[in-house]
Write an enzyme that holds these catalytic residues in place. Structure first.
Site, PDB file in Angstrom:
ATOM      1  N   SER A 128       0.912  -1.108  -0.161  1.00 11.25           N
ATOM      2  CA  SER A 128      -0.242  -0.022  -0.003  1.00 11.25           C
ATOM      3  C   SER A 128       0.986   1.357  -0.033  1.00 11.25           C
ATOM      4  O   SER A 128       2.031   1.106   0.590  1.00 11.25           O
ATOM      5  CB  SER A 128      -0.864   0.094   1.289  1.00 11.25           C
ATOM      6  OG  SER A 128      -1.479   1.085   1.407  1.00 11.25           O
ATOM      7  N   TYR A 135      -1.159  -0.995  10.746  1.00 18.79           N
ATOM      8  CA  TYR A 135      -1.460  -1.384   9.542  1.00 18.79           C
ATOM      9  C   TYR A 135      -0.300  -0.653   8.594  1.00 18.79           C
ATOM     10  O   TYR A 135       0.372  -1.386   7.889  1.00 18.79           O
ATOM     11  CB  TYR A 135      -2.900  -0.714   9.092  1.00 18.79           C
ATOM     12  CG  TYR A 135      -3.118  -0.918   7.522  1.00 18.79           C
ATOM     13  CD1 TYR A 135      -3.518  -2.275   6.970  1.00 18.79           C
ATOM     14  CD2 TYR A 135      -2.955   0.247   6.835  1.00 18.79           C
ATOM     15  CE1 TYR A 135      -3.398  -2.339   5.618  1.00 18.79           C
ATOM     16  CE2 TYR A 135      -3.168   0.012   5.266  1.00 18.79           C
ATOM     17  CZ  TYR A 135      -3.401  -1.276   4.489  1.00 18.79           C
ATOM     18  OH  TYR A 135      -3.697  -1.370   3.372  1.00 18.79           O
TER      19      TYR A 135
END
Ligand SMILES: NC(=O)c1ccc[n+]([C@@H]2O[C@H](COP(=O)([O-])OP(=O)(O)OC[C@H]3O[C@@H](n4cnc5c(N)ncnc54)[C@H](OP(=O)(O)O)[C@@H]3O)[C@@H](O)[C@H]2O)c1
Length: 260
Positions: A139, A152
């Site tokens: 990401s 995360y």
């Protein structure tokens, strides 16, 4: 070209589902993994109509035995995995101190450990055959610290670092390792994470999932080492390398906060 088999984790919806469609359209057989057996069965029905074979496994990859169980089942059933797409992942929004252990360690287990274990299990046979592709979905979150989603962002930093290093290690082997970095994308991800009301998703805008998956598909098929989906995401990822880290971290928090 002989038929190839692609294993995609997190293929019941979102980016993984769109990737599965793209592979099926190009006549690749599929092994699809997610927790929801019902959704996987619907996807399998849809994609089999394109003339490819689809095998599904309903597995929770946060459970430590799941990656090895999947590998053993595929060995027993005689599958050769030519392309591995480690796509399954989730995020959880909130301050670390308030987050449940399930959320914290579930993210680490799925985003880091299952991804690493599946790579460890499938890579040696690819190296022995001198051919194969692995794509790890990271990401743009992996390029900076992420207050309010600290775990995360850190898991995705691991995925970027691990994948780039591995790509270098196998560079002369015939096997490619691609790290694919989407930015905010319209899927069920943000709702599950609890950051769908953030400035990132509400004000800065998320990308169309079909476009993102196509970028990922092209990246893995071209054997690119690092691919960032979207020119604006690429620019942001580059700019974090030169800006002061405290400023980057503060800005990262600002975009994660709830939009007014
Ligand atoms: N959407 C974004 O804004 C965005 C941005 C950057 C990166 N990413 C990354 O892109 C990847 C795909 O995300 P997405 O947006 O497509 O998310 P999504 O729409 O929530 O889909 C996630 C997929 O993973 C599966 N999954 C979730 N937990 C699982 C578990 N414990 N075991 C097995 N499968 C599991 C889900 O199916 P079940 O629920 O049935 O298990 C689903 O198929 C993730 O790695 C995510 O971190 C997403």
């Amino acid at each position: 070209m002989p038929a190839t088999t692609v294993l995609i984790t997190g293929a019941s919806t979102g980016i993984g589902y769109e990737l599965a469609k793209l592979f099926a359209r190009d006549r690749h057989n599929l092994v699809l993994v997610a927790r929801s057996g019902e959704k996987l069965a619907q996807v399998a029905n849809e994609l089999q109509s394109l003339g490819v074979t689809v095998r599904t496994y309903s597995l929770d990859l946060t459970q430590p035995p799941a990656p090895k169980f999947l590998f053993d089942q595929l060995q027993t059933e005689g599958f050769t995995i030519d392309i591995l797409i480690n796509n399954a992942g989730f995020g959880a929004f909130g301050e670390f101190a308030q987050m449940s252990n399930d959320e914290i360690f579930g993210q680490i287990q799925l985003n880091i450990i299952a991804l690493t274990e599946l790579t460890r299990l499938f890579l040696p046979a690819m190296l022995a055959r001198h051919t194969g592709r692995i794509m790890n979905v990271a990401s743009t979150a992996g390029f900076q610290p992420g207050p309010l989603m600290a775990v995360y962002y850190a898991t995705k930093a691991y995925v970027i670092s691990f994948s780039e290093a591995l790509a270098n290690e196998v560079r002369h082997s015939g096997v490619t390792v691609t790290c694919f970095c989407p930015g905010a994308t319209h899927t069920g991800f943000a709702k599950r994470a609890g950051n769908d009301k953030s400035r990132l998703f509400k004000q800065l805008g998320a990308m169309n999932v079909e476009k993102v998956a196509l970028d990922g598909y092209r990246a893995v098929m071209e054997g690119r080492t690092l691919a960032i989906s979207g020119a604006h995401n690429w620019l942001v990822a580059q700019s974090t390398r030169f800006a002061p880290r405290k400023m980057v971290t503060a800005l990262s928090r600002w975009i994660s906060e709830k939009a007014e």
